[in-house]
Design a protein around this motif. Structure first.
Motif, mmCIF file in Angstrom:
data_model
loop_
_atom_site.group_PDB
_atom_site.id
_atom_site.type_symbol
_atom_site.label_atom_id
_atom_site.label_comp_id
_atom_site.label_asym_id
_atom_site.label_seq_id
_atom_site.Cartn_x
_atom_site.Cartn_y
_atom_site.Cartn_z
ATOM 1 N N SER A 240 -2.295 0.061 -6.901
ATOM 2 C CA SER A 240 -1.843 1.283 -7.564
ATOM 3 C C SER A 240 -2.882 1.762 -8.565
ATOM 4 O O SER A 240 -3.190 2.964 -8.627
ATOM 5 C CB SER A 240 -0.517 1.046 -8.283
ATOM 6 N N GLY B 192 5.064 -1.412 -6.182
ATOM 7 C CA GLY B 192 4.750 -2.387 -5.155
ATOM 8 C C GLY B 192 5.529 -3.681 -5.265
ATOM 9 O O GLY B 192 5.699 -4.392 -4.281
ATOM 10 N N ALA C 112 -0.216 -5.671 -5.842
ATOM 11 C CA ALA C 112 0.369 -4.328 -5.682
ATOM 12 C C ALA C 112 -0.023 -3.430 -6.845
ATOM 13 O O ALA C 112 -0.362 -2.253 -6.646
ATOM 14 C CB ALA C 112 1.890 -4.430 -5.581
ATOM 15 N N SER D 185 2.046 1.943 -3.439
ATOM 16 C CA SER D 185 1.035 2.031 -4.484
ATOM 17 C C SER D 185 1.022 3.393 -5.174
ATOM 18 O O SER D 185 0.728 3.472 -6.348
ATOM 19 C CB SER D 185 -0.355 1.685 -3.943
ATOM 20 N N ARG E 147 0.833 -1.203 0.000
ATOM 21 C CA ARG E 147 0.000 0.000 0.000
ATOM 22 C C ARG E 147 0.868 1.253 0.000
ATOM 23 O O ARG E 147 0.539 2.227 -0.663
ATOM 24 C CB ARG E 147 -0.939 0.002 1.203
#
Length: 133
Positions: free
Chosen positions: A90, A17, A86, A12, A9
């Motif tokens: 994003s 990630g 990830a 992101s 996170r």
């Protein structure tokens, strides 16, 4: 993996990630070896290091996840794949920002992402410069 979700996170906003996967499961295993894309070579300046580490880290993270799913005899394209997870975080964040502020925010998102992960990479370049084992 609570730690991986939290770290993903935080990466992101920069669409980086995959760093968490590669750094912990790839770099820490191969640090200061020719196989490690995150270890800068002796005589290698940052501008030579940057494309190798950015591309190599992404490739390494994907291969790590691909091997993890191969051991389970599963295809890697699934929501549990930490790299895809990830990227999805994003995409959701960037999509929300674009929906809220308009498409004009896109160049700023890209610039802040490149600057953000480049700052991370410059630190890695300095930390590992010329290390060999």
């Amino acid at each position: 993996m609570i730690g991986s979700a939290a770290t993903a996170r935080t990466k992101s906003q920069s669409f980086y990630g995959h760093f968490y996967i590669e750094h912990n499961r790839g770099h820490h295993v191969r640090v200061a070896t020719p196989e490690d894309p995150a270890s800068s070579r002796y005589g290698e300046n940052f501008y030579q290091f940057w494309p190798r580490t950015v591309g190599g880290s992404l490739k390494s993270a994907w291969n790590i996840e691909k091997k993890r799913y191969a051991r389970k005899k599963q295809h890697p394209f699934r929501i549990g794949n930490d790299v895809l997870n990830a990227w999805l975080m994003s995409a959701v964040l960037w999509g929300a920002m674009i929906a809220w502020l308009g498409v004009g925010i896109t160049p700023y998102l890209v610039i802040q992402a490149v600057v953000g992960f480049s700052l991370l990479e410059v630190v890695k370049h300095m930390e590992h410069y010329g290390m060999v084992r």
